[in-house]
Design an enzyme around this catalytic site. Structure first.
Site, PDB file in Angstrom:
ATOM      1  CG  PHE A 194      -1.784  -1.239   1.342  1.00  5.72           C
ATOM      2  CD1 PHE A 194      -2.636  -1.654   0.328  1.00  5.72           C
ATOM      3  CD2 PHE A 194      -1.691  -2.014   2.484  1.00  5.72           C
ATOM      4  CE1 PHE A 194      -3.393  -2.816   0.453  1.00  5.72           C
ATOM      5  CE2 PHE A 194      -2.424  -3.178   2.615  1.00  5.72           C
ATOM      6  CZ  PHE A 194      -3.280  -3.576   1.609  1.00  5.72           C
ATOM      7  CD  GLU A 232      -1.628   4.176  -6.211  1.00  7.55           C
ATOM      8  OE1 GLU A 232      -1.568   5.038  -7.099  1.00  7.55           O
ATOM      9  OE2 GLU A 232      -0.766   4.026  -5.332  1.00  7.55           O
ATOM     10  N   GLY A 249      -3.476   1.128 -14.933  1.00  3.91           N
ATOM     11  CA  GLY A 249      -3.453   0.595 -13.573  1.00  3.91           C
ATOM     12  C   GLY A 249      -4.820   0.629 -12.924  1.00  3.91           C
ATOM     13  CB  VAL A 250      -7.185  -1.496 -11.585  1.00  4.70           C
ATOM     14  CG1 VAL A 250      -7.730  -1.344 -12.992  1.00  4.70           C
ATOM     15  CG2 VAL A 250      -6.435  -2.812 -11.426  1.00  4.70           C
ATOM     16  N   GLY A 287       0.430  -8.629  -3.326  1.00  5.57           N
ATOM     17  CA  GLY A 287      -0.926  -9.124  -3.135  1.00  5.57           C
ATOM     18  C   GLY A 287      -1.840  -8.682  -4.258  1.00  5.57           C
ATOM     19  CB  ILE A 343      -9.381  -5.714 -17.403  1.00  8.97           C
ATOM     20  CG1 ILE A 343     -10.049  -4.354 -17.141  1.00  8.97           C
ATOM     21  CG2 ILE A 343      -9.272  -6.538 -16.123  1.00  8.97           C
ATOM     22  CD1 ILE A 343      -9.290  -3.422 -16.225  1.00  8.97           C
ATOM     23  CG  LEU A 344      -3.161  -7.260 -17.974  1.00  8.52           C
ATOM     24  CD1 LEU A 344      -1.861  -7.028 -17.205  1.00  8.52           C
ATOM     25  CD2 LEU A 344      -2.860  -7.837 -19.353  1.00  8.52           C
ATOM     26  CG  ASN A 345      -6.835 -12.176 -13.378  1.00 11.89           C
ATOM     27  OD1 ASN A 345      -7.972 -12.156 -12.895  1.00 11.89           O
ATOM     28  ND2 ASN A 345      -6.034 -13.208 -13.260  1.00 11.89           N
ATOM     29  N   GLY A 369       2.481  -0.863 -11.648  1.00 12.63           N
ATOM     30  CA  GLY A 369       3.123  -2.178 -11.652  1.00 12.63           C
ATOM     31  C   GLY A 369       2.770  -3.044 -12.840  1.00 12.63           C
TER      32      GLY A 369
END
Lengths: 754, 315
Positions: free
Chosen positions: A251, A713, A710-711, A478, A637-639, A520
């Site tokens: 975080f 945050e 990115g997702v 995580g 979206i990758l996953n 990331g």
């Protein structure tokens, strides 16, 4: 010159032939984690029995250590060493770099007699067992010459100055625009200090193999951790092999290393045996960084039709006296709404509190808590639906710099969210809906968070059995890094997911910037894609150049990949047959991604909308979240599973920011009040009710070669404001001093005569 | 945590005897509070006597139509007991309002009664606390004391007792059964178990050294409805800001004093025909809030009036 147009070419992630990209693939390391067999740093098996280190925190917030009586601790059973600043092994002076290109300087522990914040590690005990080390740690007696701590943020706002190198940003004439506006909102909101409260506290295990320092720790960024440790203990960088394979939450709080790592390394060196050190839950609160408190003044001026004429956000915040960290709570609004006259900026106060630092959605998480409530207040004054107010202020280009948006689906997020949530059932007048003892209300807010791509490398190896091994100095905190890297590799090389192995969290692997800033997946994933594309070429060339291959003498660019088999029309062989024969040691390539030099020509953000329904008990002022829905536009979206988990996690954090999470400072002592998870209130299951996140179909081809963003945050941005707006809609009370606890809400309810 | 020795008691009598004979001995059952405090060295027992496996977990009817609950019964077992749920719902509701399922599975009835305050300054051993070190002073008094007591506090201590279960037991006129080290049994009201702080907040209960709680005994329930309401910042696993237990005309308040607070003035007013709001207002005339916890006065007023109405509706 690299350009975003270089990414226009097709690639396997974009074509997604097997449908693996976006699929809710189960977590790569999930079975290890749920069976308790994933070795976190503290649980790694060292080559010989470890000794246990325990840190002792300072009992004052500012001043000097005047005496250290360690005799009783030293004499305690099993004790191997007791250190204070008087006898700690030598370390390099703070901030120095023996290697000029180190990504972090020296961070000595037990540095000197000065105490800079409450809880600062000031003594260290090593013993043969954890129990003996803990018992001895209580026997260390330190005396202090304490200064009155300078920690009262709200009392020191007058001393606030510009953060270093920053200036207020004014466009147009804010004062004139605001003064002339037909409808105004002028409010001040406060957000409190928050702690990260990762499930896994910071922890390290270190041993030496000859000159080589083997360090397992829990950190989001590998290279700065490796370099910082080498600089601190004064050994060459290559002699530190740092690993962080499994991380129980970061975080932002693990964006740096702490004294657990330094002291474990010094201990391992001094004792010649492995040493492990962990922060206790209590020590985490002061001993690691926190999200600083803010005071935010928001002024909005609008025409009667809801068009914003003037918008200002000024943020006051704090950091440690030795630091410069600034919670940039005002920045996000620069790209959010159109308004010709704009003023934004920050003011920083330096205090004797522990270091402020990054926490999930730094800036947005705090800043949306004011602006998105101010928009709600403005909508009410205008008699407009808050959704409509936002749509009317939707900019065509980035309103701050005139750049085109790479992709902006905020309005679609708002509209689809409203429809899915049933926003049309909201009554604009507060306090009209009752369900049993609860008053029920709905609120909404917009979400925005920047998108970033950093330089990264990655290697791919195809092994003789056909396994694709992804290697990268990346971390998984995580968030799902292991899983999405495996998906990218499997899709790119067209092998089954079970044929991919992912090795990350290691300083000896190709460097990646780690996890943070929701960069990331885009950063590490793009480097992986590049490595995968290179490996495809290398495999094709190997096969077509190998007389033993059925593909021999074919054109490399005609080689197709499917189910672990390479082919040119009807001539084929398995990857494993090729590698076993033609490259028996395996075939390895390294890929790399860099930001495109023209990427700055576009304003690239992620967007979303939040819709929340809460219940307010008008008797007690208690608030319970009943429903939360977020709709997000964040590129490909990758996953679906790990992305949704990230988004809902951020939303829940937002609810907590609105309702429970805070760590007040006792200004007499310079310490935080809440020092464990019974007192520092993160949400429990019963607090949240239903929560769901919807991800719009989107590809942002200016973001990176995969079109993802990115997702991690985004979900945290705006969620708290939606809760606060729902509280108002439920009961007609606005609380601008977060969190909205029963005592504050009760005062408003009583003032209303409820 | 300091090194300690441990024994498993073979009988209640032996446990009480051993506790009196061994300096620094403490009983342990679920350990859900004691072990946390030992880790912080707020509690430093030299010897632990494990009473969790003594045959003291039965829940059985008494001859006079009440219920006897063994001291070692788990909180979960009591809350789920059919008789408790049918005849003493306020007790069941209070228990499930406390802790978390995991804690309630582990925690015993006696341990719940004897849990120590959750005052944050009690837990921070760098701060003065008269409970931890008599005479040291009270950091909470001028501190961040939003959750401090409004009844019966002193300059020496403003901490609250935070058990939910105890509030219901006090409202139900429950009694404690205890066994002294000399083997002497005695019984007294739960409302007399805990002391107000006075000048000696480190002296918390009526129990003499080594005395072991063996059971809690409920009289037949009073006529009328029952309810337990607790206000808290978080929906679960959070200490309360205030709570109220109502059993017919009997009312007790939680998290407002150093002990579960029997609202006798409110009960008297109710019996004399006052409305619930008037009755609790009478009780709150005796409240002494400190500033940051002023909100507890209107909170208790509103909560209690609503709870009495609620209980009347169930009666």
């Amino acid at each position: 010159m690299t350009s975003v147009h270089d990414w226009d070419v097709t690639n396997p992630v974009k074509t997604n032939r097997t449908g693996l990209i976006g699929k809710a693939v189960e977590r790569y390391e999930g079975p290890l984690k749920v069976t308790g067999t994933a070795p976190y740093a503290y649980e790694v098996q060292p080559p010989s029995p470890p000794a246990y280190g325990v840190m002792v925190g300072a009992a004052i917030a500012a001043g000097r250590i005047t005496g250290a009586d360690i005799a009783a601790a030293e004499a305690s059973p099993g004790v191997l060493a007791v250190w204070t600043h008087l006898n700690v092994p030598k370390q390099a002076p703070r901030g120095t770099k023996a290697h000029p290109r180190s990504s972090a300087g020296s961070r000595p522990a037990l540095e000197d007699e000065r105490v800079a914040y409450f809880g600062q590690p000031v003594a260290f005990v090593i013993a043969d067992t954890l129990e003996n080390a803990v018992a001895a740690s209580h026997l260390v007696k330190l005396t202090y010459d304490a200064d009155a701590p300078d920690v009262d943020f709200l009392a020191r706002l007058d001393e606030a100055g510009q953060p270093p190198g920053e200036q207020d940003v004014e466009i147009g004439d804010f004062a004139a625009g605001f003064a002339a506006a037909a409808v105004q909102v002028d409010g001040t909101w406060t957000t409190p200090i928050q702690n990260h409260c990762q499930m896994e506290p910071c922890a390290s295990l270190v041993w030496f193999e000859g000159d080589k320092c083997i360090a397992h720790t829990s950190v989001q960024m590998v290279k700065p951790a490796q370099h910082g440790l080498a600089e601190t203990i004064g050994i060459p960088r290559d002699n530190v092999h740092l690993m962080t394979r499994y991380i129980g939450g970061g975080f932002g709080g693990k964006g740096q290393t702490y004294d657990d790592l330094t002291l474990a390394a010094l201990g391992a060196k001094a004792l010649g045996r492995p040493v492990k050190v962990a922060f206790t839950r209590q020590q985490m609160m002061h001993g690691t960084v926190h999200r600083p408190a803010t005071v935010q003044r928001v002024r909005l001026g609008a025409s009667r039709d809801g068009t914003l004429d003037a918008m200002s956000m000024m943020t006051w915040t704090h950091c440690h006296k030795g630091g410069n960290f600034t919670e940039h709570a005002s920045n996000f609004c620069r790209a959010l709404y159109a308004a010709p006259n704009r003023l934004t900026g920050h003011r920083l106060v330096r205090l004797d509190l522990p270091a402020a630092g990054a926490m999930r959605a730094p800036g947005e998480a705090s800043g949306t808590m004011s602006l998105e409530c101010a928009m709600d207040e403005l909508a009410e004054k205008l008699g407009l639906d808050p959704l409509e107010l936002r749509i009317r202020n939707e900019p065509a280009v980035d309103p701050e710099n005139g750049r085109p948006f790479s992709m902006r689906q905020l309005v679609r997020c708002l509209k689809e969210g409203a429809q899915l949530f049933g926003w049309d059932r909201r009554l604009p007048t507060p306090g009209q809906v009752r369900d049993g003892r609860w008053l029920v209300g709905m609120g909404m807010a917009a979400a925005i968070r920047g998108n970033f791509l950093l330089p990264a490398k990655c290697s791919f190896t195809v092994e003789p059995d056909g396994t694709i091994v992804v290697r990268q100095g990346m971390t998984d905190i995580g968030t799902g890094t292991y899983t999405v890297l495996a998906q990218i590799a499997a899709e790119t090389l067209a092998v089954p997911l079970g044929q991919v192995r992912v090795e990350i969290g290691d300083s000896e692997l190709p460097p990646a910037p780690g996890s943070g800033g929701q960069f990331g997946a885009a950063t590490a994933g793009s480097a992986a894609l590049m490595a995968g594309m290179k490996l495809r070429t290398a495999i094709a060339e190997l096969a077509t150049g190998d007389p033993g291959s059925p593909l021999h003498a074919g054109a490399p660019d005609e080689v197709t990949f499917q189910d672990g088999v390479i082919a040119i029309s009807n001539r084929s062989e398995t990857l494993s047959d090729l590698i076993r024969r033609a490259a028996p040691d395996g075939l390895t390539v390294e890929g790399e991604v860099r930001p495109a030099q023209d990427a700055q020509q576009w304003s690239t953000q992620t967007y979303g909308s939040h819709f929340v329904e809460v219940g307010v008990d008008p008797v007690t002022g208690e608030v319970r979240v009943r429903r939360m829905l977020g709709v997000f536009a964040a590129g490909r979206i990758l996953n679906a599973a790990t992305a949704r988990s990230q988004l809902t996690g951020g939303m829940i954090w937002g609810a907590a920011s609105a309702l429970t999470e805070a760590n007040p400072v006792d200004v007499r002592y310079g310490s935080f009040l809440n020092q464990d998870l019974a007192q520092y209130l993160v949400p429990v299951q019963a607090d949240i009710g239903e929560v769901d996140a919807i991800m719009l179909d989107e590809v942002d081809d200016k973001a990176n070669p995969m079109g993802i963003k990115g997702v991690g945050e985004l979900g945290n941005s705006g969620a708290g404001a939606a809760v606060a707006n729902a509280v108002y809609n439920a009961c007609g009370v606005r609380v601008r001093d977060y969190p909205i606890t029963p005592d504050k809400l009760l005062a408003g309810l009583i003032a209303q005569g409820r | 945590m300091r090194p300690f020795t441990y024994e498993r008691a073979t009988s209640a009598e032996a446990a009480a005897r051993a506790a009196a004979l061994t300096p620094g001995a403490r009983f342990i059952a679920g350990g859900t509070n004691l072990i946390d405090l030992m880790k912080l060295e707020i509690e430093t027992p030299a010897h632990l006597i494990d009473v969790s496996r003594l045959p003291m977990a039965a829940i059985e009817p008494t001859a006079v139509g009440g219920l006897r609950i063994g001291a070692a019964a788990s909180n979960s077992a009591v809350a789920a007991d059919a008789t408790v749920r049918a005849r003493y719902p306020v007790l069941s509701e209070a228990i499930v309002a406390g802790g978390s399922p995991q804690l309630r599975n582990k925690a015993s009835v006696a341990g719940n009664l004897l849990q120590r305050t959750r005052c944050p300054y009690f837990y921070d051993t760098t701060k003065p606390c008269n409970k931890r070190r008599p005479g040291a002073g009270c950091a909470a008094l001028e501190g961040l004391n939003r959750n401090a007591a409004i009844f019966g506090a002193s300059r020496a201590c403003i901490a609250t007792h935070t058990s939910d279960m105890a509030v219901a037991l006090v409202a139900l006129d429950a009694r404690v059964e205890a066994l002294s080290p000399s083997g002497q049994p005695r019984s007294f009201p739960v409302s007399e178990l805990h002391y107000l702080p006075g000048d000696t907040p480190h002296l918390e209960t009526e129990l003499i050294p080594g005395e072991l709680i063996t059971a809690v005994v409920l009289p037949p329930p009073p006529a009328g409805g029952q309810t337990y309401r607790k206000v808290r910042d978080r929906a679960s696993y959070a200490g309360g800001l205030a709570s109220v237990a109502v059993a017919g005309g009997q009312v007790a308040l939680g998290m407002v004093a150093h002990k579960p607070w029997r609202a006798s003035a409110a009960e008297g007013a109710l019996a004399a025909g006052a409305s619930p709001a008037e009755a609790i207002a009478r009780e709150l005339e005796g409240a002494s809030p400190l500033g940051r916890n002023d909100f507890k006065v209107p909170l208790v007023a509103r909560l209690t009036a609503a709870a009495i109405d609620d209980a009347n509706g169930r009666g």
